[in-house]
Design a protein around this motif. Structure first.
Motif, PDB file in Angstrom:
ATOM      1  N   PRO A  25      -5.626   5.615  -3.143  1.00  0.00           N
ATOM      2  CA  PRO A  25      -6.655   5.458  -1.703  1.00  0.00           C
ATOM      3  C   PRO A  25      -7.504   6.783  -1.487  1.00  0.00           C
ATOM      4  O   PRO A  25      -7.224   7.873  -1.920  1.00  0.00           O
ATOM      5  N   GLU A  71       0.648  -1.086   0.114  1.00  0.00           N
ATOM      6  CA  GLU A  71      -0.035   0.024   0.005  1.00  0.00           C
ATOM      7  C   GLU A  71       0.759   1.088   0.033  1.00  0.00           C
ATOM      8  O   GLU A  71       1.158   1.848   0.970  1.00  0.00           O
ATOM      9  N   TRP A 130      -7.428   2.368   2.212  1.00  0.00           N
ATOM     10  CA  TRP A 130      -6.906   1.466   1.212  1.00  0.00           C
ATOM     11  C   TRP A 130      -8.226   0.339   0.708  1.00  0.00           C
ATOM     12  O   TRP A 130      -7.895  -0.349  -0.338  1.00  0.00           O
TER      13      TRP A 130
END
Length: 168
Positions: A71, A23, A106
């Motif tokens: 995100p 991420e 996310w």
């Protein structure tokens, strides 16, 4: 197309996770730069059918997928965060006045990558892209009707789009 799909597959398989993390904002930024460098329609010939059939739809489609890799920003003091988020992972910034964090969520990215455009879908899209490219190569050499190529390509792309609208 193949380069974009390869980037998505490398990220999906986690080959660069050790460098940037699963991420990381690095990947969506790279995708954004890649799509706008390779697919941004700098000069459009509106009289050419390929502009309407290939160039504009590919640019829109790749940018939607790229946008889905970014995100969501969520404030830590927001009650919406509690309702919509199950795994907020990264602290982006802290504001001094309100003493709350702005976080990266996310969950939407993970949902998109696991339920809409998953590994199987990326591989199927890659197969269709290579098959269509080969089909047009055969047609340009006079071994197949170019009209049939356009119809087959349109049907394949249409069938690929069904998954985007009707995935569970």
């Amino acid at each position: 197309i193949v380069g974009y799909l390869n980037l998505r597959l490398v990220h999906e398989w986690g080959w660069l996770s050790s460098l940037f993390g699963k991420e990381s904002m690095f990947f969506p930024l790279v995708l954004f730069l890649y799509t706008n460098y390779h697919f941004f329609p700098r000069t459009l010939d509106y009289a050419n059918g390929n502009t309407w059939v290939f160039v504009i739809p590919m640019f829109i489609g790749f940018n939607i997928d790229t946008w889905k890799q970014f995100p969501r920003l969520v404030s830590s003091s927001s009650p919406v965060k509690i309702l919509q988020s199950t795994s907020i992972s990264t602290v982006l910034a802290t504001t001094e006045n309100d003493n709350h964090d702005i976080l990266l969520n996310w969950d939407d990215v993970q949902y998109w990558n696991h339920h809409r455009v998953d590994e199987t879908y990326l591989l199927l899209t890659l197969l269709c892209a290579l098959q269509i490219a080969f089909m047009f190569t055969v047609a340009f050499r006079g071994r197949m009707s170019i009209k049939a190529c356009y119809w087959i390509a349109a049907i394949e792309v249409g069938l690929l789009c069904i998954r985007l609208f009707y995935a569970s």
